[in-house]
Design a protein around this motif. Sequence first.
Motif, PDB file in Angstrom:
ATOM      1  N   MET A   4       0.813  -1.217   0.000  1.00 23.94           N
ATOM      2  CA  MET A   4       0.000   0.000   0.000  1.00 23.94           C
ATOM      3  C   MET A   4       0.846   1.266   0.000  1.00 23.94           C
ATOM      4  O   MET A   4       0.445   2.283  -0.529  1.00 23.94           O
ATOM      5  N   PRO A   6       4.263   2.864  -1.271  1.00 22.31           N
ATOM      6  CA  PRO A   6       5.292   2.510  -2.262  1.00 22.31           C
ATOM      7  C   PRO A   6       6.709   2.577  -1.693  1.00 22.31           C
ATOM      8  O   PRO A   6       6.988   3.367  -0.798  1.00 22.31           O
ATOM      9  N   LEU A  14       7.304   7.736  -9.596  1.00 24.16           N
ATOM     10  CA  LEU A  14       6.102   8.582  -9.599  1.00 24.16           C
ATOM     11  C   LEU A  14       6.479  10.055  -9.684  1.00 24.16           C
ATOM     12  O   LEU A  14       5.868  10.832 -10.415  1.00 24.16           O
ATOM     13  N   GLN A  44      -6.248  10.583  -7.043  1.00 23.44           N
ATOM     14  CA  GLN A  44      -5.780   9.771  -5.913  1.00 23.44           C
ATOM     15  C   GLN A  44      -5.840   8.278  -6.248  1.00 23.44           C
ATOM     16  O   GLN A  44      -4.914   7.522  -5.948  1.00 23.44           O
ATOM     17  N   TYR A  47      -3.011   7.327  -8.636  1.00 22.87           N
ATOM     18  CA  TYR A  47      -1.740   7.143  -7.924  1.00 22.87           C
ATOM     19  C   TYR A  47      -1.727   5.827  -7.154  1.00 22.87           C
ATOM     20  O   TYR A  47      -0.703   5.141  -7.094  1.00 22.87           O
ATOM     21  N   ALA A  48      -2.865   5.466  -6.563  1.00 22.31           N
ATOM     22  CA  ALA A  48      -2.910   4.217  -5.798  1.00 22.31           C
ATOM     23  C   ALA A  48      -2.610   3.033  -6.713  1.00 22.31           C
ATOM     24  O   ALA A  48      -1.851   2.135  -6.348  1.00 22.31           O
TER      25      ALA A  48
ATOM     26  N   ALA B  36      -4.585   3.418   5.660  1.00 26.47           N
ATOM     27  CA  ALA B  36      -4.577   3.364   4.200  1.00 26.47           C
ATOM     28  C   ALA B  36      -5.483   2.255   3.675  1.00 26.47           C
ATOM     29  O   ALA B  36      -6.086   2.380   2.613  1.00 26.47           O
ATOM     30  N   ALA B  37      -5.598   1.172   4.434  1.00 22.92           N
ATOM     31  CA  ALA B  37      -6.378   0.029   3.953  1.00 22.92           C
ATOM     32  C   ALA B  37      -7.863   0.355   3.840  1.00 22.92           C
ATOM     33  O   ALA B  37      -8.596  -0.300   3.100  1.00 22.92           O
ATOM     34  N   VAL B  40      -8.980   3.307  -0.871  1.00 21.64           N
ATOM     35  CA  VAL B  40      -7.925   3.297  -1.880  1.00 21.64           C
ATOM     36  C   VAL B  40      -7.428   4.716  -2.172  1.00 21.64           C
ATOM     37  O   VAL B  40      -6.261   4.926  -2.509  1.00 21.64           O
ATOM     38  N   ARG B  41      -8.302   5.696  -1.983  1.00 17.62           N
ATOM     39  CA  ARG B  41      -7.867   7.085  -2.225  1.00 17.62           C
ATOM     40  C   ARG B  41      -6.762   7.490  -1.244  1.00 17.62           C
ATOM     41  O   ARG B  41      -5.880   8.283  -1.570  1.00 17.62           O
ATOM     42  N   GLN B  43      -4.490   5.505  -0.072  1.00 22.92           N
ATOM     43  CA  GLN B  43      -3.233   4.898  -0.552  1.00 22.92           C
ATOM     44  C   GLN B  43      -2.620   5.776  -1.643  1.00 22.92           C
ATOM     45  O   GLN B  43      -1.414   6.022  -1.666  1.00 22.92           O
ATOM     46  N   GLY B  44      -3.490   6.238  -2.557  1.00 18.87           N
ATOM     47  CA  GLY B  44      -2.994   7.090  -3.627  1.00 18.87           C
ATOM     48  C   GLY B  44      -2.477   8.419  -3.105  1.00 18.87           C
ATOM     49  O   GLY B  44      -1.463   8.935  -3.579  1.00 18.87           O
ATOM     50  N   ALA B  45      -3.171   8.960  -2.098  1.00 15.93           N
ATOM     51  CA  ALA B  45      -2.768  10.262  -1.563  1.00 15.93           C
ATOM     52  C   ALA B  45      -1.402  10.171  -0.885  1.00 15.93           C
ATOM     53  O   ALA B  45      -0.575  11.080  -1.011  1.00 15.93           O
ATOM     54  N   VAL B  46      -1.153   9.080  -0.173  1.00 10.07           N
ATOM     55  CA  VAL B  46       0.158   8.920   0.476  1.00 10.07           C
ATOM     56  C   VAL B  46       1.245   8.756  -0.593  1.00 10.07           C
ATOM     57  O   VAL B  46       2.310   9.371  -0.514  1.00 10.07           O
ATOM     58  N   ALA B  47       0.959   7.948  -1.617  1.00  9.82           N
ATOM     59  CA  ALA B  47       1.946   7.750  -2.683  1.00  9.82           C
ATOM     60  C   ALA B  47       2.249   9.088  -3.364  1.00  9.82           C
ATOM     61  O   ALA B  47       3.403   9.415  -3.662  1.00  9.82           O
TER      62      ALA B  47
END
Lengths: 198, 247
Positions: A4, A6, A14, A44, A47-48, B36-37, B40-41, B43-47
């Motif tokens: 979860m 990266p 990225l 978002q 990116y996930a 994060a689990a 899913v948004r 998870q993307g926001a942290v990445a």
Amino acid sequence: MGPMIPAADRTIWLARHILPHEPALRAWLRRRAVAGLETDDVIQETYAILAGLGDVGHIASPRAYAFQTAQSLILRHLRRAQIVRMEALDDADLQSVVLDAPSPERQVSDRQDLRRLADLTATLPAKCREAFLLRKVEGLSQREVAQRMGISEGTVEKHIARALRVLMNLFNDGGVAGPEASEEKGSGSPQERDVSRN
Amino acid sequence: MSRETSQEIDATAADWAAKLDRGLSADERARLDAWAAADVRRQGAVARAMAVLAHFDAEPAEADSPRKAAPALGLGRRGFLAGGAIAASVGAVGVLLASRISQGDDYATAKGERRSVRLEDGSLIVLNAASKVRVRYSRGRRDIALLRGEALFDVAKDAARPFVVRSEGLDVRAVGTSFSVSRLRGRPLEVYVAAGFVDVAADAPRSPPPTHLMPGCHAVASDTGDVDVKHIGVPAVERALAWAKTA
């Protein structure tokens, strides 16, 4: 599903191959406003997905991959919402956006985006900016930044988080992509506009 | 419960990215994974937050990076190693080992001459033509006066001893960085930053706070002491400093 959060190499990928195209992707998403689907949400989720990919070595054009990922998210949303006018989502248009190599103009524009990111730190409070620059430009660890500035490590962490929020917002509010990207947010009733292009 | 907005998610993600930046405890890691689990948004926001943070690294370490210009010029972020690279790339021609500098030593070049000077701490000065510097090292400071001309400074990192270049009433201060200062007749004082983090400040009481320069910056100081900064990008800075390669 991949991890979860990266790893460092994916984060760098990225930063280098997706982030520079985010303003263009946001502008493209805004032109395809879909009821009940916010641009920020699609970004978002995109990116996930990119963060969770097992491998990115096979991706020749990260820009195209990001656009296609975003498009697949829109399609999934439309299917779930049982909206049938899917032809309105112009696939040929997507191809023209993503498959061209970046033009010289586009590359210049990307560089200007980077420049604006650099300039943006000028608006941060002095201590916050100093902590951020010492950490990211000078390469000191957060602990070393704390020692240098004579402040606690917790305060350094808060400075970094604050600076980061400002920088992330730069993309959100269209500050990077320019005026074309700062169009309307939200809409009236969702039923009024299923799939439309402005 | 109303749906969490993407802005709220971004704010929390920024907090987590700042924690990841300093390293997580096992307990924090478990909390982050649980947070994060749930969406899913998130998870993307942290990445994305981590990517924005990584974006500011001067030279991200990726083996197949096409951006090899900086190391080739020897203007890497780690000033000490990069200094070595410069000396090596010019074949040590003209490199002077100045091992006992302490009380103020002058180095100068004539018209058409260029010269590299290795200082006792490993820092490197590359003098352009018709240039002159005075070097004075003490326990707490490394002072350089640029008396005329143009010089590139590749600074060995030493947090306890700031490296300060003074010229025309301006102090250019750096720790572990690579930059140039030029003082050419009929032109304002100019500073180019290839790597690292440099402060430019007027050498006068009650002067305005220092101007911070990042890699890729080109600063021009007016007669009135104002510093005009443009971010021209690292490649453009390297082109501006290409003369140093031939010293």
